[in-house]
Scaffold this motif. Structure first.
Motif, PDB file in Angstrom:
ATOM      1  N   MET A 280       0.822  -1.210   0.000  1.00 27.93           N
ATOM      2  CA  MET A 280       0.000   0.000   0.000  1.00 27.93           C
ATOM      3  C   MET A 280       0.856   1.260   0.000  1.00 27.93           C
ATOM      4  O   MET A 280       0.508   2.266  -0.624  1.00 27.93           O
ATOM      5  CB  MET A 280      -0.915  -0.009   1.229  1.00 27.93           C
ATOM      6  N   SER A 281       2.000   1.210   0.681  1.00 35.00           N
ATOM      7  CA  SER A 281       2.920   2.356   0.697  1.00 35.00           C
ATOM      8  C   SER A 281       3.469   2.637  -0.699  1.00 35.00           C
ATOM      9  O   SER A 281       3.555   3.794  -1.127  1.00 35.00           O
ATOM     10  CB  SER A 281       4.063   2.075   1.677  1.00 35.00           C
ATOM     11  N   ILE A 282       3.836   1.550  -1.389  1.00 37.94           N
ATOM     12  CA  ILE A 282       4.348   1.728  -2.757  1.00 37.94           C
ATOM     13  C   ILE A 282       3.261   2.280  -3.674  1.00 37.94           C
ATOM     14  O   ILE A 282       3.507   3.182  -4.492  1.00 37.94           O
ATOM     15  CB  ILE A 282       4.893   0.387  -3.290  1.00 37.94           C
ATOM     16  N   ILE A 283       2.044   1.761  -3.531  1.00 38.73           N
ATOM     17  CA  ILE A 283       0.938   2.259  -4.359  1.00 38.73           C
ATOM     18  C   ILE A 283       0.699   3.743  -4.094  1.00 38.73           C
ATOM     19  O   ILE A 283       0.505   4.549  -5.012  1.00 38.73           O
ATOM     20  CB  ILE A 283      -0.337   1.441  -4.073  1.00 38.73           C
ATOM     21  N   SER A 284       0.727   4.149  -2.803  1.00 44.69           N
ATOM     22  CA  SER A 284       0.526   5.551  -2.453  1.00 44.69           C
ATOM     23  C   SER A 284       1.642   6.423  -3.001  1.00 44.69           C
ATOM     24  O   SER A 284       1.389   7.523  -3.549  1.00 44.69           O
ATOM     25  CB  SER A 284       0.454   5.682  -0.933  1.00 44.69           C
ATOM     26  N   LYS A 285       2.885   5.939  -2.873  1.00 43.69           N
ATOM     27  CA  LYS A 285       4.024   6.709  -3.363  1.00 43.69           C
ATOM     28  C   LYS A 285       3.964   6.900  -4.871  1.00 43.69           C
ATOM     29  O   LYS A 285       4.195   8.009  -5.392  1.00 43.69           O
ATOM     30  CB  LYS A 285       5.316   6.001  -2.963  1.00 43.69           C
ATOM     31  N   GLU A 286       3.655   5.824  -5.585  1.00 45.47           N
ATOM     32  CA  GLU A 286       3.599   5.916  -7.043  1.00 45.47           C
ATOM     33  C   GLU A 286       2.409   6.771  -7.496  1.00 45.47           C
ATOM     34  O   GLU A 286       2.473   7.462  -8.511  1.00 45.47           O
ATOM     35  CB  GLU A 286       3.517   4.516  -7.659  1.00 45.47           C
ATOM     36  N   SER A 287       1.315   6.736  -6.728  1.00 45.51           N
ATOM     37  CA  SER A 287       0.169   7.597  -7.055  1.00 45.51           C
ATOM     38  C   SER A 287       0.536   9.064  -6.907  1.00 45.51           C
ATOM     39  O   SER A 287       0.171   9.905  -7.746  1.00 45.51           O
ATOM     40  CB  SER A 287      -1.016   7.258  -6.148  1.00 45.51           C
ATOM     41  N   ASP A 288       1.274   9.380  -5.818  1.00 47.82           N
ATOM     42  CA  ASP A 288       1.745  10.763  -5.640  1.00 47.82           C
ATOM     43  C   ASP A 288       2.650  11.187  -6.784  1.00 47.82           C
ATOM     44  O   ASP A 288       2.614  12.338  -7.242  1.00 47.82           O
ATOM     45  CB  ASP A 288       2.497  10.888  -4.314  1.00 47.82           C
ATOM     46  N   ARG A 289       3.456  10.246  -7.237  1.00 47.99           N
ATOM     47  CA  ARG A 289       4.358  10.554  -8.352  1.00 47.99           C
ATOM     48  C   ARG A 289       3.561  10.864  -9.613  1.00 47.99           C
ATOM     49  O   ARG A 289       3.872  11.815 -10.347  1.00 47.99           O
ATOM     50  CB  ARG A 289       5.292   9.373  -8.585  1.00 47.99           C
ATOM     51  N   LEU A 290       2.515  10.073  -9.861  1.00 51.47           N
ATOM     52  CA  LEU A 290       1.666  10.318 -11.028  1.00 51.47           C
ATOM     53  C   LEU A 290       0.965  11.667 -10.917  1.00 51.47           C
ATOM     54  O   LEU A 290       0.863  12.416 -11.893  1.00 51.47           O
ATOM     55  CB  LEU A 290       0.620   9.213 -11.164  1.00 51.47           C
ATOM     56  N   ILE A 291       0.470  11.968  -9.720  1.00 54.54           N
ATOM     57  CA  ILE A 291      -0.203  13.255  -9.504  1.00 54.54           C
ATOM     58  C   ILE A 291       0.753  14.405  -9.761  1.00 54.54           C
ATOM     59  O   ILE A 291       0.396  15.422 -10.380  1.00 54.54           O
ATOM     60  CB  ILE A 291      -0.766  13.314  -8.068  1.00 54.54           C
ATOM     61  N   GLY A 292       2.016  14.248  -9.300  1.00 59.13           N
ATOM     62  CA  GLY A 292       3.009  15.292  -9.536  1.00 59.13           C
ATOM     63  C   GLY A 292       3.268  15.511 -11.010  1.00 59.13           C
ATOM     64  O   GLY A 292       3.386  16.655 -11.475  1.00 59.13           O
ATOM     65  N   LEU A 293       3.356  14.415 -11.779  1.00 57.55           N
ATOM     66  CA  LEU A 293       3.575  14.534 -13.226  1.00 57.55           C
ATOM     67  C   LEU A 293       2.409  15.248 -13.892  1.00 57.55           C
ATOM     68  O   LEU A 293       2.593  16.143 -14.724  1.00 57.55           O
ATOM     69  CB  LEU A 293       3.770  13.148 -13.842  1.00 57.55           C
ATOM     70  N   VAL A 294       1.198  14.852 -13.513  1.00 56.06           N
ATOM     71  CA  VAL A 294       0.014  15.458 -14.124  1.00 56.06           C
ATOM     72  C   VAL A 294      -0.081  16.945 -13.757  1.00 56.06           C
ATOM     73  O   VAL A 294      -0.381  17.791 -14.612  1.00 56.06           O
ATOM     74  CB  VAL A 294      -1.255  14.706 -13.684  1.00 56.06           C
ATOM     75  N   GLU A 295       0.201  17.275 -12.499  1.00 60.03           N
ATOM     76  CA  GLU A 295       0.145  18.676 -12.083  1.00 60.03           C
ATOM     77  C   GLU A 295       1.183  19.519 -12.804  1.00 60.03           C
ATOM     78  O   GLU A 295       0.932  20.684 -13.151  1.00 60.03           O
ATOM     79  CB  GLU A 295       0.353  18.767 -10.568  1.00 60.03           C
ATOM     80  N   GLU A 296       2.364  18.938 -13.030  1.00 56.83           N
ATOM     81  CA  GLU A 296       3.410  19.669 -13.751  1.00 56.83           C
ATOM     82  C   GLU A 296       2.971  19.981 -15.169  1.00 56.83           C
ATOM     83  O   GLU A 296       3.151  21.092 -15.668  1.00 56.83           O
ATOM     84  CB  GLU A 296       4.696  18.845 -13.756  1.00 56.83           C
ATOM     85  N   ILE A 297       2.345  19.006 -15.811  1.00 56.77           N
ATOM     86  CA  ILE A 297       1.860  19.222 -17.179  1.00 56.77           C
ATOM     87  C   ILE A 297       0.723  20.238 -17.190  1.00 56.77           C
ATOM     88  O   ILE A 297       0.648  21.105 -18.069  1.00 56.77           O
ATOM     89  CB  ILE A 297       1.399  17.878 -17.793  1.00 56.77           C
ATOM     90  N   LEU A 298      -0.174  20.167 -16.187  1.00 62.37           N
ATOM     91  CA  LEU A 298      -1.263  21.138 -16.109  1.00 62.37           C
ATOM     92  C   LEU A 298      -0.738  22.547 -15.854  1.00 62.37           C
ATOM     93  O   LEU A 298      -1.239  23.521 -16.428  1.00 62.37           O
ATOM     94  CB  LEU A 298      -2.239  20.729 -14.997  1.00 62.37           C
ATOM     95  N   ASP A 299       0.272  22.666 -14.979  1.00 59.61           N
ATOM     96  CA  ASP A 299       0.863  23.979 -14.718  1.00 59.61           C
ATOM     97  C   ASP A 299       1.457  24.564 -15.985  1.00 59.61           C
ATOM     98  O   ASP A 299       1.287  25.757 -16.280  1.00 59.61           O
ATOM     99  CB  ASP A 299       1.953  23.864 -13.646  1.00 59.61           C
TER     100      ASP A 299
END
Length: 487
Positions: A280-299
């Protein structure tokens, strides 16, 4: 016939302008020449009239003999001298003929009126072009006769006609030269434009490797260079886009693979709580990473479309940099990297605290990512002058080559694609700094490290901000000893 187009317009405009100029010059020239010739004849006759009048007045003799003597004495070559009554009836003439007729041309009334009369027209009877000049002879202070000279201007008109033919011929020759010159000039413009149009058509079809060849001058040369540069930029942008798609696909695939793998593993069940917690920790970490990538592209998309909204306030620079160190301390510890802060007290800037944090978090994260183990990253802030604050992030890492340094702020550009990322971080940071009215400068030397300097406008803090600024954020205990004396 020239087909419609710029060549035709250039040729016709040149010929029209020159034709009108030549027409104006020739008309003025011919008028001046005609006036000169006619005035020369008039002046010669007027001089003779004045002399005749003076002679007749001095002799003071009023008899037919005196008039005949006057005719013989003041006769001009190829010119008839006539003596008329004040009513225009002819008394005698130097030709010996005394026609029973009255002269009705305008020169006689003008002379009787007290001046020297002049008339140019066709002679009745002969239909010959003549000039007549008349003046009154006075005897004992009273008008007696009208003395009238009549001379042919046929020869003068013939000369003027020849001059007109010559001037028209010269004008035609000039127009021919201008037409040839305008054709050459039009071709020197149209041929390069045709070449540019042909190459542009290839570019429009997607053939961006086509280039405009030829050493053209002035604006056409600038246009050719601009189109060639445009093609190069499109090729480069396409390459960057392809690299970005490849990179982002890899960046997205890696966390998605981890999420999918651990999700399937956890669904199958049979794992102890520790393994489940790890998954679950790995899933949460990788989800945060995906969110960061998407936010960077949106910015980046918002910045590119000028839709980024800032929440402007007063930001304490030292407190902001302390937050950056707290956020990246754990990541730096894994590589035994020291984060050192040297900031003057009381430096405040006007801006969006979250967006400024995003800028310096990105700059410091890059410094950590590309620094050697056991190295030091320096974060410093000072007043550059009375209006600007200078904030520096400096590392002693791998550095950037000069070739890459010129492109490092370009969107999607990555110096080292193996380290991951979208290549948008510095581009976003640059635009955010510019939105705050600041500038960002990057200095780097390969193998020696990188120095990023951000200049922002200073601001006066409110009392509440000053009070909050006195409560500095606590530094991590493990790193506090290392920072002592530097913060």
């Amino acid at each position: 016939m020239i087909k419609k187009g710029m060549r035709r317009q250039i040729v016709l405009h040149y010929i029209l302008v020159v034709f009108l100029a030549l027409l104006l010059v020739e008309v003025i020239f011919l008028i001046v020449i005609r006036t000169y010739y006619y005035d020369s004849i008039y002046t010669r006759i007027t001089t003779q009239l004045n002399q005749a009048e003076y002679f007749y007045r001095v002799t003071s003799r009023d008899s037919p003999i005196s008039l005949q003597e006057l005719l013989r004495s003041f006769e001009l070559k190829d010119t008839e001298l006539q003596v008329l009554t004040l009513k225009g009836d002819m008394i005698t003439s130097s030709t010996g003929f005394q026609p029973d007729r009255t002269i009705t041309t305008s020169d006689v009334p003008e002379a009787v009126g007290g001046g020297i009369g002049r008339w140019v027209g066709r002679q009745p009877g002969t239909n010959e072009n003549v000039m007549a000049v008349s003046k009154v002879l006075q005897i004992h202070g009273r008008d007696s006769y009208v003395l009238r000279y009549v001379t042919s201007v046929e020869g003068v008109n013939a000369d003027l006609f020849n001059v007109t033919l010559i001037s028209v011929s010269v004008g035609i020759a000039v127009l021919a030269v201008v037409a040839a010159f305008s054709f050459g000039l039009a071709n020197s413009i149209i041929k390069p434009l045709n070449n540019i149009t042909a190459v542009s058509a290839q570019m429009a079809k997607g053939k961006f490797n086509a280039r405009i060849k030829g050493d053209y001058l002035y604006e056409i040369g600038e246009l050719a260079s601009t189109l060639n540069y445009l093609a190069e930029e499109i090729v480069r942008s396409n390459q960057i886009k392809d690299d970005f798609i490849s990179s982002i696909s890899h960046e997205l695939r890696t966390p998605l693979t981890s999420i999918k793998g651990w999700s399937e593993t956890l669904i199958s069940g049979g794992y102890d709580p520790e393994e489940t917690k790890l998954g679950m920790s790995i899933i949460s970490k990788e989800s945060d990473r995906l969110i960061g990538l998407v936010e960077e592209i949106l910015d980046f998309s918002k910045l590119h479309q000028n839709e980024m909204k800032l929440s402007i306030g007063i930001v304490g620079v030292k407190e902001l940099l302390q937050e950056i160190i707290l956020n990246l301390w754990a990541k730096a510890e894994k590589k035994s990297i020291r984060l050192v802060l040297e900031a003057e007290e009381g430096i405040y800037v006007r801006g969006d605290a979250n967006r400024l944090k995003q800028v310096f978090l990105n700059l410091t994260d890059n410094a950590v990512k590309f620094s050697h183990e056991g190295s030091v990253i320096m974060l410093s802030a000072r007043r550059a002058d009375e209006e600007k604050a200078e904030i520096v992030v400096q590392d002693s890492g791998i550095g950037i080559s000069q070739d890459h340094l010129n492109r490092v702020k370009d969107r999607f550009f990555q110096v080292d694609s193996l380290n991951g990322g979208t290549g948008l971080g510095l581009a976003i940071s640059q635009q955010l700094v510019e939105l705050h009215g600041g500038t960002m400068e990057i200095e780097s030397e390969l193998g020696k490290g990188t120095r990023v300097t951000v200049y922002l406008q200073l601001a006066e803090p409110s009392p509440e901000v000053e009070t909050m600024g006195q409560e500095s954020l606590p530094m991590p205990e493990e790193n506090h000893d290392r920072e002592e004396g530097n913060t």
